[in-house]
Design a protein around this motif. Sequence first.
Motif, PDB file in Angstrom:
ATOM      1  N   SER A   1       0.791  -1.084   0.045  1.00 34.89           N
ATOM      2  CA  SER A   1       0.103   0.012  -0.231  1.00 34.89           C
ATOM      3  C   SER A   1       0.938   1.282   0.021  1.00 34.89           C
ATOM      4  O   SER A   1       0.457   2.355  -0.341  1.00 34.89           O
ATOM      5  CB  SER A   1      -0.963   0.091   1.345  1.00 34.89           C
ATOM      6  OG  SER A   1      -0.189  -0.149   2.237  1.00 34.89           O
ATOM      7  N   ASN A   2       1.933   1.184   0.601  1.00 36.40           N
ATOM      8  CA  ASN A   2       3.028   2.240   0.610  1.00 36.40           C
ATOM      9  C   ASN A   2       4.145   2.054  -0.419  1.00 36.40           C
ATOM     10  O   ASN A   2       4.931   0.914  -0.152  1.00 36.40           O
ATOM     11  CB  ASN A   2       3.391   2.395   2.002  1.00 36.40           C
ATOM     12  CG  ASN A   2       2.326   2.996   2.716  1.00 36.40           C
ATOM     13  OD1 ASN A   2       1.500   3.785   2.385  1.00 36.40           O
ATOM     14  ND2 ASN A   2       2.303   2.774   4.006  1.00 36.40           N
TER      15      ASN A   2
ATOM     16  N   ALA B   1       3.187   6.984  -3.187  1.00 34.56           N
ATOM     17  CA  ALA B   1       1.754   6.434  -3.769  1.00 34.56           C
ATOM     18  C   ALA B   1       0.927   7.179  -2.593  1.00 34.56           C
ATOM     19  O   ALA B   1      -0.394   7.145  -2.982  1.00 34.56           O
ATOM     20  CB  ALA B   1       1.937   4.906  -3.234  1.00 34.56           C
ATOM     21  N   TYR B   2       1.215   7.576  -1.414  1.00 35.14           N
ATOM     22  CA  TYR B   2       0.369   8.222  -0.589  1.00 35.14           C
ATOM     23  C   TYR B   2      -0.100   9.557  -0.950  1.00 35.14           C
ATOM     24  O   TYR B   2      -1.013  10.154  -0.504  1.00 35.14           O
ATOM     25  CB  TYR B   2       0.856   8.259   0.766  1.00 35.14           C
ATOM     26  CG  TYR B   2       1.963   9.028   1.041  1.00 35.14           C
ATOM     27  CD1 TYR B   2       3.498   8.653   1.120  1.00 35.14           C
ATOM     28  CD2 TYR B   2       1.756  10.226   1.468  1.00 35.14           C
ATOM     29  CE1 TYR B   2       4.477   9.430   1.223  1.00 35.14           C
ATOM     30  CE2 TYR B   2       3.056  11.257   1.598  1.00 35.14           C
ATOM     31  CZ  TYR B   2       4.199  10.788   1.414  1.00 35.14           C
ATOM     32  OH  TYR B   2       5.290  11.499   1.673  1.00 35.14           O
ATOM     33  N   LYS B   3       0.720  10.147  -1.818  1.00 38.28           N
ATOM     34  CA  LYS B   3       0.318  11.526  -2.413  1.00 38.28           C
ATOM     35  C   LYS B   3      -0.579  11.588  -3.368  1.00 38.28           C
ATOM     36  O   LYS B   3      -0.400  10.705  -4.359  1.00 38.28           O
ATOM     37  CB  LYS B   3       1.627  12.323  -2.734  1.00 38.28           C
ATOM     38  CG  LYS B   3       2.436  12.540  -1.632  1.00 38.28           C
ATOM     39  CD  LYS B   3       3.538  13.471  -2.056  1.00 38.28           C
ATOM     40  CE  LYS B   3       4.628  13.785  -0.961  1.00 38.28           C
ATOM     41  NZ  LYS B   3       5.500  14.775  -1.518  1.00 38.28           N
TER      42      LYS B   3
ATOM     43  N   GLN C   1      -2.640   6.768 -11.127  1.00 39.11           N
ATOM     44  CA  GLN C   1      -3.904   6.216 -10.961  1.00 39.11           C
ATOM     45  C   GLN C   1      -3.617   5.070  -9.969  1.00 39.11           C
ATOM     46  O   GLN C   1      -3.456   3.827 -10.540  1.00 39.11           O
ATOM     47  CB  GLN C   1      -4.661   5.873 -12.239  1.00 39.11           C
ATOM     48  CG  GLN C   1      -4.796   6.726 -13.394  1.00 39.11           C
ATOM     49  CD  GLN C   1      -5.702   8.019 -12.590  1.00 39.11           C
ATOM     50  OE1 GLN C   1      -6.501   7.662 -12.102  1.00 39.11           O
ATOM     51  NE2 GLN C   1      -5.425   9.240 -13.099  1.00 39.11           N
ATOM     52  N   LYS C   2      -3.589   5.330  -8.756  1.00 36.67           N
ATOM     53  CA  LYS C   2      -3.279   4.112  -7.809  1.00 36.67           C
ATOM     54  C   LYS C   2      -4.321   3.008  -7.875  1.00 36.67           C
ATOM     55  O   LYS C   2      -3.692   1.860  -7.902  1.00 36.67           O
ATOM     56  CB  LYS C   2      -3.366   4.591  -6.308  1.00 36.67           C
ATOM     57  CG  LYS C   2      -2.664   3.914  -5.284  1.00 36.67           C
ATOM     58  CD  LYS C   2      -2.482   4.385  -3.977  1.00 36.67           C
ATOM     59  CE  LYS C   2      -1.968   3.227  -3.028  1.00 36.67           C
ATOM     60  NZ  LYS C   2      -1.552   4.071  -1.489  1.00 36.67           N
TER      61      LYS C   2
ATOM     62  N   LYS D   1       9.206  -0.493  -3.111  1.00 32.97           N
ATOM     63  CA  LYS D   1       8.391  -0.563  -1.807  1.00 32.97           C
ATOM     64  C   LYS D   1       9.025   0.451  -0.571  1.00 32.97           C
ATOM     65  O   LYS D   1       9.960   0.548  -0.413  1.00 32.97           O
ATOM     66  CB  LYS D   1       8.108  -1.978  -1.238  1.00 32.97           C
ATOM     67  CG  LYS D   1       9.171  -2.601  -0.670  1.00 32.97           C
ATOM     68  CD  LYS D   1       8.846  -3.930  -0.372  1.00 32.97           C
ATOM     69  CE  LYS D   1       9.958  -4.813   0.303  1.00 32.97           C
ATOM     70  NZ  LYS D   1       9.552  -6.117   0.457  1.00 32.97           N
ATOM     71  N   HIS D   2       7.913   0.934   0.128  1.00 33.87           N
ATOM     72  CA  HIS D   2       8.407   1.675   1.229  1.00 33.87           C
ATOM     73  C   HIS D   2       8.117   1.113   2.388  1.00 33.87           C
ATOM     74  O   HIS D   2       7.062   0.499   2.766  1.00 33.87           O
ATOM     75  CB  HIS D   2       7.457   3.089   0.919  1.00 33.87           C
ATOM     76  CG  HIS D   2       7.641   4.254   1.903  1.00 33.87           C
ATOM     77  ND1 HIS D   2       7.172   4.152   3.101  1.00 33.87           N
ATOM     78  CD2 HIS D   2       8.761   5.171   1.789  1.00 33.87           C
ATOM     79  CE1 HIS D   2       7.417   5.022   3.704  1.00 33.87           C
ATOM     80  NE2 HIS D   2       8.212   5.991   3.056  1.00 33.87           N
ATOM     81  N   GLY D   3       9.010   1.608   3.258  1.00 33.47           N
ATOM     82  CA  GLY D   3       8.504   1.010   4.802  1.00 33.47           C
ATOM     83  C   GLY D   3       9.890   1.077   5.639  1.00 33.47           C
ATOM     84  O   GLY D   3      10.910   1.518   5.144  1.00 33.47           O
ATOM     85  N   SER D   4       9.669   0.631   6.809  1.00 34.00           N
ATOM     86  CA  SER D   4      10.875   0.905   7.547  1.00 34.00           C
ATOM     87  C   SER D   4      12.020  -0.095   7.281  1.00 34.00           C
ATOM     88  O   SER D   4      11.941  -1.082   6.647  1.00 34.00           O
ATOM     89  CB  SER D   4      10.516   0.272   9.018  1.00 34.00           C
ATOM     90  OG  SER D   4      10.007  -1.263   9.028  1.00 34.00           O
TER      91      SER D   4
END
Lengths: 120, 111
Positions: free
Chosen positions: A30-31, A53-55, A69-70, A96-99
């Motif tokens: 999702s991120n 992606a969150y923007k 277009q998510k 992918k985004h994350g810690s």
Amino acid sequence: AQTVTQSQPEMSVQEAETVTLSCTYDTSESNYYLFWYKQPPSRQMILVIRQEAYKQQNATENRFSVNFQKAAKSFSLKISDSQLGDTAMYFCAFMKHGSYSGAGSYQLTFGKGTKLSVIP
Amino acid sequence: DVKVTQSSRYLVKRTGEKVFLECVQDMDHENMFWYRQDPGLGLRLIYFSYDVKMKEKGDIPEGYSVSREKKERFSLILESASTNQTSMYLCASSLRDGGYTFGSGTRLTVV
């Protein structure tokens, strides 16, 4: 695993015209980040534009803009007022985004590229 | 200018030779990557490293190994070069939030 698809192996555009390069991706994340990279004939890959992606707002860098277009998992690149120097391979890429967790983090997955030729 | 430097633009090696491709970055980046680029296949990740002496296999590690003894240097090693390893090799580095900086590439031909 993520996949990135660029359905147009080659495209051409007249100088000063507008062209859109397509990119779709598949992920359960999702991120994430999405990128467009440009590789001119001199070969060094450079970053064109980046989207989180969150923007919801589409990223813009001068003549380059994206249509993100998510829900459709689509990330196209629009080049306005095409110039001869825009002739290059263009690669769409996913991260992918994350810690930070070592393995797998911050790894880019690339599409196969679109060869764009700008015609005088 | 910050940069990623690959030691050779062009290399020609013989089948069975041990080949070293060197990559140096001057940006103090944690992450370094080796990709292989082939026409119609795009870029495929061979190995990456997120810290000194740390390495992880990418999508196509077979026939390759890597070394990262210092933060700024990431070496790709072809233990016994084969003709199917003829390709363009790209090195990149990044900070944790992404945004790669690429080298100019090494075009390797194995004969």
